[in-house]
Design a protein around this motif. Structure first.
Motif, PDB file in Angstrom:
ATOM      1  N   GLU A 233      41.405  18.831  17.100  1.00 32.16           N
ATOM      2  CA  GLU A 233      41.156  17.529  17.727  1.00 32.16           C
ATOM      3  C   GLU A 233      41.195  16.413  16.683  1.00 32.16           C
ATOM      4  O   GLU A 233      40.588  16.520  15.613  1.00 32.16           O
ATOM      5  CB  GLU A 233      39.797  17.527  18.420  1.00 32.16           C
ATOM      6  CG  GLU A 233      39.467  16.223  19.133  1.00 32.16           C
ATOM      7  CD  GLU A 233      38.112  16.252  19.795  1.00 32.16           C
ATOM      8  OE1 GLU A 233      37.707  15.208  20.361  1.00 32.16           O
ATOM      9  OE2 GLU A 233      37.437  17.297  19.750  1.00 32.16           O
ATOM     10  N   ILE A 234      41.916  15.360  17.002  1.00 31.68           N
ATOM     11  CA  ILE A 234      41.934  14.153  16.182  1.00 31.68           C
ATOM     12  C   ILE A 234      41.184  13.063  16.931  1.00 31.68           C
ATOM     13  O   ILE A 234      41.586  12.671  18.030  1.00 31.68           O
ATOM     14  CB  ILE A 234      43.368  13.691  15.879  1.00 31.68           C
ATOM     15  CG1 ILE A 234      44.055  14.680  14.945  1.00 31.68           C
ATOM     16  CG2 ILE A 234      43.369  12.308  15.254  1.00 31.68           C
ATOM     17  CD1 ILE A 234      45.441  14.247  14.521  1.00 31.68           C
ATOM     18  N   ARG A 235      40.082  12.621  16.362  1.00 35.30           N
ATOM     19  CA  ARG A 235      39.276  11.567  16.968  1.00 35.30           C
ATOM     20  C   ARG A 235      39.607  10.243  16.274  1.00 35.30           C
ATOM     21  O   ARG A 235      39.238  10.021  15.119  1.00 35.30           O
ATOM     22  CB  ARG A 235      37.790  11.887  16.838  1.00 35.30           C
ATOM     23  CG  ARG A 235      37.417  13.211  17.512  1.00 35.30           C
ATOM     24  CD  ARG A 235      35.969  13.590  17.282  1.00 35.30           C
ATOM     25  NE  ARG A 235      35.654  14.877  17.896  1.00 35.30           N
ATOM     26  CZ  ARG A 235      34.488  15.508  17.778  1.00 35.30           C
ATOM     27  NH1 ARG A 235      33.510  14.948  17.063  1.00 35.30           N
ATOM     28  NH2 ARG A 235      34.298  16.679  18.366  1.00 35.30           N
ATOM     29  N   VAL A 236      40.321   9.395  16.986  1.00 33.23           N
ATOM     30  CA  VAL A 236      40.808   8.139  16.412  1.00 33.23           C
ATOM     31  C   VAL A 236      39.742   7.057  16.560  1.00 33.23           C
ATOM     32  O   VAL A 236      39.257   6.792  17.663  1.00 33.23           O
ATOM     33  CB  VAL A 236      42.114   7.702  17.098  1.00 33.23           C
ATOM     34  CG1 VAL A 236      42.669   6.439  16.440  1.00 33.23           C
ATOM     35  CG2 VAL A 236      43.151   8.825  17.055  1.00 33.23           C
ATOM     36  N   ARG A 237      39.368   6.444  15.450  1.00 34.56           N
ATOM     37  CA  ARG A 237      38.359   5.380  15.446  1.00 34.56           C
ATOM     38  C   ARG A 237      39.033   4.007  15.525  1.00 34.56           C
ATOM     39  O   ARG A 237      40.256   3.883  15.501  1.00 34.56           O
ATOM     40  CB  ARG A 237      37.504   5.460  14.188  1.00 34.56           C
ATOM     41  CG  ARG A 237      36.937   6.832  13.877  1.00 34.56           C
ATOM     42  CD  ARG A 237      36.113   7.394  14.996  1.00 34.56           C
ATOM     43  NE  ARG A 237      35.227   8.455  14.494  1.00 34.56           N
ATOM     44  CZ  ARG A 237      34.692   9.395  15.250  1.00 34.56           C
ATOM     45  NH1 ARG A 237      34.953   9.416  16.545  1.00 34.56           N
ATOM     46  NH2 ARG A 237      33.896  10.300  14.726  1.00 34.56           N
ATOM     47  N   GLU A 238      38.213   2.981  15.567  1.00 31.57           N
ATOM     48  CA  GLU A 238      38.720   1.620  15.572  1.00 31.57           C
ATOM     49  C   GLU A 238      39.264   1.248  14.189  1.00 31.57           C
ATOM     50  O   GLU A 238      38.667   1.604  13.167  1.00 31.57           O
ATOM     51  CB  GLU A 238      37.605   0.633  15.948  1.00 31.57           C
ATOM     52  CG  GLU A 238      37.190   0.703  17.402  1.00 31.57           C
ATOM     53  CD  GLU A 238      38.288   0.231  18.347  1.00 31.57           C
ATOM     54  OE1 GLU A 238      39.062  -0.684  17.952  1.00 31.57           O
ATOM     55  OE2 GLU A 238      38.397   0.775  19.456  1.00 31.57           O
ATOM     56  N   PRO A 239      40.381   0.528  14.117  1.00 30.90           N
ATOM     57  CA  PRO A 239      40.898   0.091  12.817  1.00 30.90           C
ATOM     58  C   PRO A 239      39.912  -0.843  12.113  1.00 30.90           C
ATOM     59  O   PRO A 239      39.153  -1.568  12.759  1.00 30.90           O
ATOM     60  CB  PRO A 239      42.187  -0.649  13.186  1.00 30.90           C
ATOM     61  CG  PRO A 239      42.551  -0.170  14.546  1.00 30.90           C
ATOM     62  CD  PRO A 239      41.257   0.133  15.240  1.00 30.90           C
ATOM     63  N   ILE A 240      39.930  -0.812  10.794  1.00 33.29           N
ATOM     64  CA  ILE A 240      39.041  -1.648   9.985  1.00 33.29           C
ATOM     65  C   ILE A 240      39.878  -2.655   9.210  1.00 33.29           C
ATOM     66  O   ILE A 240      40.633  -2.281   8.305  1.00 33.29           O
ATOM     67  CB  ILE A 240      38.224  -0.796   8.999  1.00 33.29           C
ATOM     68  CG1 ILE A 240      37.427   0.281   9.741  1.00 33.29           C
ATOM     69  CG2 ILE A 240      37.297  -1.678   8.173  1.00 33.29           C
ATOM     70  CD1 ILE A 240      36.701   1.239   8.816  1.00 33.29           C
ATOM     71  N   PRO A 241      39.780  -3.940   9.522  1.00 31.04           N
ATOM     72  CA  PRO A 241      40.500  -4.954   8.731  1.00 31.04           C
ATOM     73  C   PRO A 241      39.882  -5.057   7.335  1.00 31.04           C
ATOM     74  O   PRO A 241      38.663  -5.184   7.196  1.00 31.04           O
ATOM     75  CB  PRO A 241      40.289  -6.247   9.526  1.00 31.04           C
ATOM     76  CG  PRO A 241      39.864  -5.795  10.901  1.00 31.04           C
ATOM     77  CD  PRO A 241      39.111  -4.516  10.688  1.00 31.04           C
ATOM     78  N   PRO A 242      40.683  -5.011   6.292  1.00 24.15           N
ATOM     79  CA  PRO A 242      40.118  -5.047   4.936  1.00 24.15           C
ATOM     80  C   PRO A 242      39.410  -6.361   4.617  1.00 24.15           C
ATOM     81  O   PRO A 242      38.523  -6.391   3.762  1.00 24.15           O
ATOM     82  CB  PRO A 242      41.345  -4.841   4.038  1.00 24.15           C
ATOM     83  CG  PRO A 242      42.511  -5.236   4.871  1.00 24.15           C
ATOM     84  CD  PRO A 242      42.141  -4.895   6.286  1.00 24.15           C
ATOM     85  N   ALA A 243      39.772  -7.443   5.301  1.00 24.07           N
ATOM     86  CA  ALA A 243      39.157  -8.738   5.010  1.00 24.07           C
ATOM     87  C   ALA A 243      37.671  -8.762   5.356  1.00 24.07           C
ATOM     88  O   ALA A 243      36.944  -9.649   4.892  1.00 24.07           O
ATOM     89  CB  ALA A 243      39.877  -9.842   5.775  1.00 24.07           C
ATOM     90  N   ARG A 244      37.213  -7.811   6.144  1.00 24.25           N
ATOM     91  CA  ARG A 244      35.791  -7.773   6.506  1.00 24.25           C
ATOM     92  C   ARG A 244      34.903  -7.268   5.377  1.00 24.25           C
ATOM     93  O   ARG A 244      33.671  -7.338   5.470  1.00 24.25           O
ATOM     94  CB  ARG A 244      35.591  -6.870   7.722  1.00 24.25           C
ATOM     95  CG  ARG A 244      36.185  -7.410   9.013  1.00 24.25           C
ATOM     96  CD  ARG A 244      35.870  -6.459  10.150  1.00 24.25           C
ATOM     97  NE  ARG A 244      36.465  -6.908  11.407  1.00 24.25           N
ATOM     98  CZ  ARG A 244      36.426  -6.201  12.532  1.00 24.25           C
ATOM     99  NH1 ARG A 244      35.808  -5.016  12.557  1.00 24.25           N
ATOM    100  NH2 ARG A 244      37.003  -6.658  13.630  1.00 24.25           N
ATOM    101  N   HIS A 245      35.513  -6.751   4.311  1.00 24.82           N
ATOM    102  CA  HIS A 245      34.728  -6.133   3.242  1.00 24.82           C
ATOM    103  C   HIS A 245      35.123  -6.727   1.900  1.00 24.82           C
ATOM    104  O   HIS A 245      36.297  -7.004   1.649  1.00 24.82           O
ATOM    105  CB  HIS A 245      34.935  -4.618   3.260  1.00 24.82           C
ATOM    106  CG  HIS A 245      34.557  -3.997   4.577  1.00 24.82           C
ATOM    107  ND1 HIS A 245      33.259  -3.699   4.917  1.00 24.82           N
ATOM    108  CD2 HIS A 245      35.322  -3.674   5.659  1.00 24.82           C
ATOM    109  CE1 HIS A 245      33.239  -3.185   6.143  1.00 24.82           C
ATOM    110  NE2 HIS A 245      34.470  -3.168   6.616  1.00 24.82           N
ATOM    111  N   PRO A 246      34.139  -6.935   1.025  1.00 22.97           N
ATOM    112  CA  PRO A 246      34.390  -7.681  -0.214  1.00 22.97           C
ATOM    113  C   PRO A 246      35.231  -6.953  -1.250  1.00 22.97           C
ATOM    114  O   PRO A 246      35.847  -7.588  -2.099  1.00 22.97           O
ATOM    115  CB  PRO A 246      32.979  -7.947  -0.756  1.00 22.97           C
ATOM    116  CG  PRO A 246      32.144  -6.845  -0.185  1.00 22.97           C
ATOM    117  CD  PRO A 246      32.710  -6.580   1.183  1.00 22.97           C
ATOM    118  N   ASP A 247      35.244  -5.624  -1.226  1.00 27.94           N
ATOM    119  CA  ASP A 247      36.049  -4.901  -2.212  1.00 27.94           C
ATOM    120  C   ASP A 247      36.372  -3.515  -1.680  1.00 27.94           C
ATOM    121  O   ASP A 247      35.985  -3.131  -0.576  1.00 27.94           O
ATOM    122  CB  ASP A 247      35.334  -4.818  -3.571  1.00 27.94           C
ATOM    123  CG  ASP A 247      33.963  -4.162  -3.469  1.00 27.94           C
ATOM    124  OD1 ASP A 247      33.765  -3.343  -2.541  1.00 27.94           O
ATOM    125  OD2 ASP A 247      33.099  -4.454  -4.308  1.00 27.94           O
TER     126      ASP A 247
END
Length: 326
Positions: A233-247
């Motif tokens: 099973e592959i459980r696909v999560r929500e994409p994470i935009p890199p701009a939301r995190h400082p590094d």
């Protein structure tokens, strides 16, 4: 190093549900048929791959998906995709937990892309030529100076609108516990502004596919071929935009949380979804981003190379000889 071993959390009981010599014979016969079918499908991929080289990228990816699904079906693996719909195209850095060599054809069947693998994979029979023909990016884990170049190659794939697939743990785990995500590869997502897509890989029955400790590839192939009703099973999560995190460290921590935490589970500070998994350090979260070259070069041994399994309880000789394809 992963603490998972075949004798501990990744125990491998006999897959036959019914005792007795008759059941053992049936299990062995099933294993032989599946093993022959799976290896035949893999070899056909090697033979036919040069014919696919002139095709456009979309055509090659379609053939890769069909071929990987054929290999999985030949080994008796049923594939299930849950969570959000898997993106059909567009640049993405796909990151997943690492359980087995099966992770590679599984992700290629659902989310095909350029994978990152250790340099030794290039020389392996069957899997090595397939990996090279599939555009795998190879990395020498012993050369820290090669780290910025590898991250740059990942960034080039993403900047060109492609998809890169990485196992940031850098080693296989049993599936019940997970390791921390090494942050170096996440710099490629930050440099190109590419979303990170976390996915969690779960196998049922648990432990049958885990490729850890002193396991050999032949032993793992045989065990998987004999396992009945194996579901991947592959459980696909929500994409994470890199701009939301400082590094990149904060981005790696967010991706780790998304992979190891099921929806609805608590994620407050100090509370981990999986007590067996070590916490991901986020000591750089408060710092401003730094240039890719200097930032990546400072990550000593922080580059994951797919399919390297080591265990603290395994002797150095056994650990150095263990390997998985990716």
């Amino acid at each position: 190093m992963s603490p998972c071993t075949g004798g501990r959390c990744a125990a491998h009981p006999d897959p036959a549900p019914d005792p007795g010599p008759e059941s053992a014979r049936h299990g062995a016969a099933l294993g032989v048929l599946r093993l022959a079918a799976g290896l035949t499908a893999a070899l056909l991929g090697v033979l036919l791959a040069p014919l696919a080289a002139p095709l456009p990228a979309a055509g090659r990816l379609l053939l890769v998906r069909v071929w990987c699904r054929t290999v999985l079906a030949a080994f008796g693996v049923r594939v299930r995709v849950t969570g959000r719909p898997a993106p059909g195209s567009g640049p993405l850095l796909v990151v997943a937990n690492h359980v087995s060599w099966l992770d590679v054809p599984l992700l290629a069947a659902v989310l095909p892309g350029r994978m990152l693998a250790k340099r030794e994979v290039r020389d392996w029979p069957v899997f090595g030529p397939l990996a090279a023909l599939g555009g795998t990016l190879f990395v020498d884990r012993d050369r820290i100076r090669a780290l910025p170049g590898t991250v740059g190659a990942l960034g080039a794939v993403l900047a060109d609108g492609g998809r890169a697939v990485v196992f940031p743990e850098g080693t296989t785990w049993c599936g019940r516990a997970q390791g921390e995500f090494r942050p170096a590869v996440f710099q490629a997502a930050r440099d190109t502004g590419t979303d990170v897509l976390p996915v969690r890989i779960v196998y049922t029955p648990a432990g049958r596919t885990a490729y850890v400790g002193a396991d050999t590839l032949g032993t793992s192939l045989w065990r998987i071929a004999r396992t009945r009703r194996l579901v991947a099973e592959i459980r696909v999560r929500e994409p994470i935009p890199p701009a939301r995190h400082p590094d990149r460290r904060a981005l790696a921590s967010a991706a780790h949380t998304a992979v190891t935490t099921e929806p609805g589970e608590p994620t407050e500070p100090g509370e981990r979804a999986n007590p067996a998994a070590p916490a991901v350090r986020n000591d750089g979260a408060a710092r401003s981003p730094v240039p890719a070259q200097s930032a990546v070069a400072s990550d000593r041994a922080n580059l994951p190379a797919s399919s390297v399994h080591q265990c603290a309880s395994v002797s150095p000789a056994a650990a150095s000889s263990a390997r998985t394809p990716s």
